[in-house]
Design a protein around this motif. Structure first.
Motif, PDB file in Angstrom:
ATOM      1  N   VAL B  20       0.841  -1.198   0.000  1.00 20.69           N
ATOM      2  CA  VAL B  20       0.000   0.000   0.000  1.00 20.69           C
ATOM      3  C   VAL B  20       0.878   1.250   0.000  1.00 20.69           C
ATOM      4  CG1 VAL B  20      -1.597   1.359   1.394  1.00 20.69           C
ATOM      5  CG2 VAL B  20      -1.957  -1.089   1.127  1.00 20.69           C
ATOM      6  N   VAL B  24       0.869   4.054  -3.031  1.00 19.83           N
ATOM      7  CA  VAL B  24       0.426   5.421  -2.812  1.00 19.83           C
ATOM      8  C   VAL B  24       1.579   6.401  -3.012  1.00 19.83           C
ATOM      9  CG1 VAL B  24       0.798   5.478  -0.313  1.00 19.83           C
ATOM     10  CG2 VAL B  24      -0.925   6.932  -1.321  1.00 19.83           C
ATOM     11  N   ALA B 291      -8.818  14.050   4.460  1.00 21.78           N
ATOM     12  CA  ALA B 291      -8.203  13.416   3.296  1.00 21.78           C
ATOM     13  C   ALA B 291      -8.550  14.172   2.024  1.00 21.78           C
ATOM     14  CB  ALA B 291      -8.664  11.965   3.187  1.00 21.78           C
ATOM     15  N   ILE B 303      -1.641  12.987   2.703  1.00 25.73           N
ATOM     16  CA  ILE B 303      -2.373  11.951   1.969  1.00 25.73           C
ATOM     17  C   ILE B 303      -1.789  10.576   2.286  1.00 25.73           C
ATOM     18  CG2 ILE B 303      -3.052  11.085  -0.296  1.00 25.73           C
ATOM     19  CD1 ILE B 303      -2.749  13.914  -1.370  1.00 25.73           C
ATOM     20  N   ILE B 306      -2.770   9.435   5.752  1.00 25.58           N
ATOM     21  CA  ILE B 306      -4.176   9.046   5.903  1.00 25.58           C
ATOM     22  C   ILE B 306      -4.447   7.715   5.207  1.00 25.58           C
ATOM     23  CG2 ILE B 306      -6.541   9.686   5.352  1.00 25.58           C
ATOM     24  CD1 ILE B 306      -5.714  12.608   5.711  1.00 25.58           C
ATOM     25  N   VAL B 307      -3.902   7.563   3.999  1.00 21.97           N
ATOM     26  CA  VAL B 307      -4.129   6.297   3.284  1.00 21.97           C
ATOM     27  C   VAL B 307      -3.573   5.132   4.099  1.00 21.97           C
ATOM     28  CG1 VAL B 307      -3.524   4.954   1.256  1.00 21.97           C
ATOM     29  CG2 VAL B 307      -4.246   7.314   0.992  1.00 21.97           C
ATOM     30  N   PHE B 310      -5.907   4.323   6.926  1.00 25.24           N
ATOM     31  CA  PHE B 310      -7.060   3.537   6.478  1.00 25.24           C
ATOM     32  C   PHE B 310      -6.661   2.085   6.233  1.00 25.24           C
ATOM     33  CE2 PHE B 310      -9.466   7.459   5.435  1.00 25.24           C
ATOM     34  CZ  PHE B 310     -10.668   7.086   5.983  1.00 25.24           C
ATOM     35  N   ALA B 311      -5.487   1.893   5.623  1.00 26.26           N
ATOM     36  CA  ALA B 311      -5.054   0.528   5.341  1.00 26.26           C
ATOM     37  C   ALA B 311      -4.907  -0.261   6.640  1.00 26.26           C
ATOM     38  CB  ALA B 311      -3.732   0.545   4.576  1.00 26.26           C
TER      39      ALA B 311
END
Lengths: 292, 335, 291
Positions: B20, B24, B291, B303, B306-307, B310-311
């Motif tokens: 991830v 990203v 986000a 970003i 935050i990603v 979430f992951a």
């Protein structure tokens, strides 16, 4: 003869419009063990289901009565029927592997009916459940109460189910092929257990089986069923030793016994089976829609 | 799930997270917008811009930047937000509680609503009640959370204004919180009127998030209930004189819950992902809303942070669901 | 208790194949939308871009203050809402069709390969899916749209990149089932190549599933396009899109609630239409459900 505890009279049941019971009558006296014999498809389980109110939605009682204590059971008000099932009638199922709820402990499953239906306190109910397990010769009863079904063997589960059937001291027990799914050695212990408990609690048993040999061991009276029709009825000694109907004779010959080698067993002759089925469809023709 | 299976799953977590992170990171380095250009005051000299770019490490090659970022991650540093000029980790921690509270409320609503619908549908099998439930499920499942949110704003915020349509709390309300878990804190300290205000702000976004999941729960649970009710142990309970209601609740439901949790687990991550838009629509101050701002401002470190958050949440949810299934199903428990 | 077998059981009733009501309803809705998109210039009463500040923020014509020439009223720039809704179907359906087909092609290909060949191929695809599933899909789409810049093609690419896993996951597990089937084994013993078997034998059996998924995916694509427009990352705000209209409507919701309500209604109708069609297709194409 005393008034029968269970009386089935002229019972006709259709499933999806097809007759499965064709004008069946039988009666079970208090304390009697009544064998209901027939091959699969004979409709013997349907009788038990009709008593317990477990007929599938597509089934219809088009004629006759199923009476317990002289009151028609299917016609009874829902609440009263449930009270009767809760206390007076019990079921010993065919397959102990699927008849216990897999996600609940044995104790929880045994105690719920006692507290809900008999109004016992949790403590009293637990004591009653323990006593019941000891009655079916389970020695580490305390430990078994805390087990899940998958932690017990098939024979143990059937003992638990028998204890559950007797723990509300019912007067009628429907035993639906209770030994079919078990090993031969376990079968005999279970049969002895049912006979023993039945005598001690003075309960009547409707013993559904396909095995005449089992009937000979446990029953007082016998009804032989084929294609939803009663072929022969009488005391165990009479039907087993001197079968009148050719079908019963054939069934007798097809039953393994200790006193003769297996190779003399002969299946029910095809011509006999065919003529019996012909009679059944003749019956259907005369009673369209299963109405007498 | 046995212990070995759990261990296997845990071992797959780090590679997934690294995957991830790489995706990203690489994705964001090809962003055409220049984040530095967006933050400099007009009239800044080229030297100033270059200095700023160097300060954020944006003058290095992608590989070097990624290595630096991974080195920081390993020490627990998520970097510095370009647009907000604060530590990304503390920014996320500041906003995450709001999102978690919203997710928790939505989950609760989805489970209660879905279970109720399934039980009603199962109880009235082959009767009008079941068709009604099926119809509701069919419509609710087709409309995504985004549209539900907008419909609620229109209906309950504007046409029949009964609920507030934006924010987490009425800004005029004079309350101070010591934690970011406002709702939990208000409930624990017994400030029920504050809790009510918080809930009135959360109700519409939570319901919007919950509806699609509740329909899926209802659909799967209803089918599982039908299977469980026809099982032998349920028939036994009926033969023991228990009512259909009791059989459904006490015998069928605990068994039907197992496949339902397994099959709706993935959908639950969609609920969590849905917060990005729902928070935006309702101007709710969680990480989802942050986000979208981060993307609009080309705030790369934010970003990324935050990603990754979430992951981690998604992976944690999937593990939790596996553990929950083990808890619900005694046959899977060992030792 | 054992089910009592019915002796002279009649042969399973050979019922006719009634066309699924959902399929018809869905097809009618989608068909109507396609016609609206195709004939937009003929149907639309106004130019969707034409501004008329004298007639701004008109309510729908049946409400007080409405103008008969503007059935659904106008927005803050005096543009006719009905005409904008009609033209917006073009964007919605274009995105839905292209994005869903591309996602289906890529996802199904990877799913077929992973499911049929297993081993390293399957490991690679499965890990990729796992990484993708760890992203919040909406956030990924927003990031992608930002990276790619405004425009119809960016929106389509963003949807495809986010949603290929929907197809890959289902097609992979379905292919694994098909691979164990008799007909695949006999094709193998005939010495046919893996790619040939996949293309000629497995794909036709998995196709009904893919078609169903495409229908549902078209509904999802319409929503994602609306989401990206709503966040301001779709095509230019001048050209009418449902999402763009929603974004405008959200800002002036107290003054002109219809500006928010009408595009929502349009999306709901489209999404329900695609879902109905998907449900109907699943029943019509699935041999188990076909009765």
């Amino acid at each position: 003869m005393s008034t029968p505890l269970l009386k089935v009279e002229d019972l006709v049941v259709t499933i999806a419009g097809q007759p499965v019971l064709r004008d069946v009558s039988l009666s079970v006296a208090p304390g009697e063990v009544h064998g209901l014999v027939g091959e699969s498809g004979a409709g013997k389980s349907t009788i038990g289901k009709a008593v317990l109110g477990l007929l599938p939605r597509s089934a219809k009682i088009t004629h006759g009565f199923v009476m317990v204590d002289g009151v028609d059971l299917p016609g009874m008000a829902e609440a009263r029927r449930r009270r009767l099932l809760a206390k007076e009638i019990a079921l010993i199922p065919q397959d102990p592997m699927t008849a216990l709820n897999p996600v609940k402990r044995i104790g929880v499953q045994m105690i719920a009916p006692l507290t809900r239906h008999l109004g016992l306190s949790r403590k009293e109910a637990r004591a009653r459940a323990l006593a019941g397990l000891e009655e079916v010769a389970i020695h580490d009863a305390e430990a078994v109460l805390d087990r899940y079904p998958h932690e017990l063997s098939g024979g143990m589960r059937q003992r638990v189910l028998i204890a559950m059937a007797f723990q509300t001291t019912p007067r009628l027990i429907i035993a639906d092929e209770p030994t079919t799914a078990l090993d031969v050695t376990v079968q005999r212990q279970i049969l002895a257990l049912i006979r023993d408990l039945q005598a001690r609690h003075e309960a009547a048993v409707l013993f559904v089986t396909h095995d005449l040999g089992v009937v000979a061991k446990i029953c007082d009276r016998v009804t032989v069923l084929h294609a939803g029709r009663v072929l022969e009825q009488g005391s165990c000694a009479q039907v087993i030793e001197h079968p009148q109907h050719p079908y019963t004779q054939a069934l007798q010959a097809a039953t393994p016994r200790f006193d003769r080698p297996a190779d003399v067993l002969s299946p029910v002759p095809a011509s006999l089976a065919a003529s019996l089925w012909k009679d059944a469809s003749e019956w259907d023709r005369r009673h369209p829609g299963g109405t007498l | 799930m046995g212990r070995t299976a759990l261990l296997r799953r845990l071992l797959l977590v780090p590679p997934t997270l690294v995957g991830v992170a790489i995706v990203v990171f690489v994705l964001l380095r090809v962003v055409p917008g220049d984040p530095i250009a967006m933050m400099i005051p007009p009239g800044a000299s080229t030297e100033d811009i270059d200095r700023l770019r160097a300060a954020y490490g944006l003058d290095q090659s992608i590989a070097v930047q990624m290595l630096a970022w991974f080195r920081d991650l390993a020490t627990g540093h998520l970097g510095t937000s370009i647009s907000l000029r604060q530590n990304v980790g503390s920014l996320i921690l500041g906003r995450l509680p709001a999102t978690l509270e919203l997710v928790a409320l939505a989950t609760l609503i989805a489970i209660v609503l879905g279970t109720a619908l399934a039980l009603i549908g199962a109880f009235y099998r082959r009767r009008a009640g079941e068709w009604a439930v099926d119809g509701i499920i069919g419509i609710v499942v087709a409309i995504p959370d985004f549209l539900w949110g907008l419909i609620f704003i229109l209906v309950f915020g504007v046409l029949y204004p009964v609920l507030p349509i934006s924010g987490r709390l009425d800004p005029r309300l004079p309350v101070e919180f010591t934690t970011q878990f406002y709702l939990v804190e208000a409930l624990v300290t017994g400030q029920l009127s504050v809790a009510r205000v918080l809930l009135s702000h959360m109700l519409m976004p939570a319901l919007a998030l919950a509806l699609p999941l509740s329909a899926i729960i209802a659909r799967v649970l209803k089918a599982s209930l039908a299977v469980a009710e026809s099982a032998d142990y349920a028939q036994m309970a009926k033969a023991r004189g228990f009512s259909r209601r009791a059989v459904l609740l006490n015998e069928a439901l605990p068994n039907a819950a197992i496949p339902t949790v397994t099959l709706t687990g993935v959908q639950f991550t969609f609920l969590v992902g849905g917060t990005v838009l729902i928070e935006r629509i309702f101007s709710y101050e969680g990480i989802g809303n942050m986000a979208v701002d981060a993307v609009i401002n080309r705030d790369l470190p934010l970003i990324q942070g935050i990603v990754l958050t979430f992951a981690v949440l998604f992976i944690a949810i999937n593990l939790l669901i596996d553990i929950l299934v083990t808890f619900l199903n005694p046959r899977l428990r060992r030792g | 208790m054992a089910e009592p077998a019915t002796p002279a059981a009649p042969a399973p009733r050979r019922a006719s194949h009634p066309i699924d009501a959902r399929l018809v309803a869905g097809a009618v809705v989608i068909g109507a939308l396609v016609l609206v998109a195709l004939f937009a210039p003929l149907i639309a009463p106004h130019d969707p871009l034409e501004q008329d500040l004298l007639y701004s923020m008109l309510p729908p014509s049946w409400q007080a203050g409405g103008e008969p020439g503007y059935l659904f009223g106008t927005d803050s720039l005096g543009r006719d809402i009905l005409s904008r809704l009609i033209y917006a179907t073009r964007v919605a359906l274009t995105v839905a069709l292209i994005a869903a087909l591309l996602a289906a092609a890529i996802g199904s290909l990877l799913g077929l390969l992973a499911g049929y060949f297993g081993g390293a191929v399957d490991q690679a695809v499965s890990r990729l899916i796992e990484v993708w599933m760890a992203f919040p899909p909406v956030l990924l789409a927003i990031v992608l749209a930002a990276v790619l810049g405004a425009g119809l093609s960016s929106v389509i690419v963003a949807i495809v990149v986010v949603d290929w896993t929907r197809f890959a996951r289902v097609v992979r597990s379905e292919t694994m089932v098909e691979r164990e089937m008799e007909y695949v084994a006999s094709a193998r013993t005939l010495g046919l190549s893996g790619v040939f078997i996949l293309w000629k034998e497995v794909l036709p059996n998995v196709a009904p599933l893919i078609i169903t998924l495409v229908s549902v995916e078209m509904g999802i694509a319409i929503v994602v396009e609306a989401i990206l427009s709503f966040v301001g990352l779709s095509i230019s705000t001048d050209f009418p899109t449902w999402g763009g209209m929603i974004a405008e409507g959200r800002q002036v919701v107290y003054q002109t609630p219809w500006l928010l309500g009408l595009p929502i209604a349009a999306i709901v109708v489209a999404v329900l239409g695609f879902n109905l069609m998907g449900d109907g297709l699943r029943h019509a194409l699935d041999p188990v459900h076909r009765r």
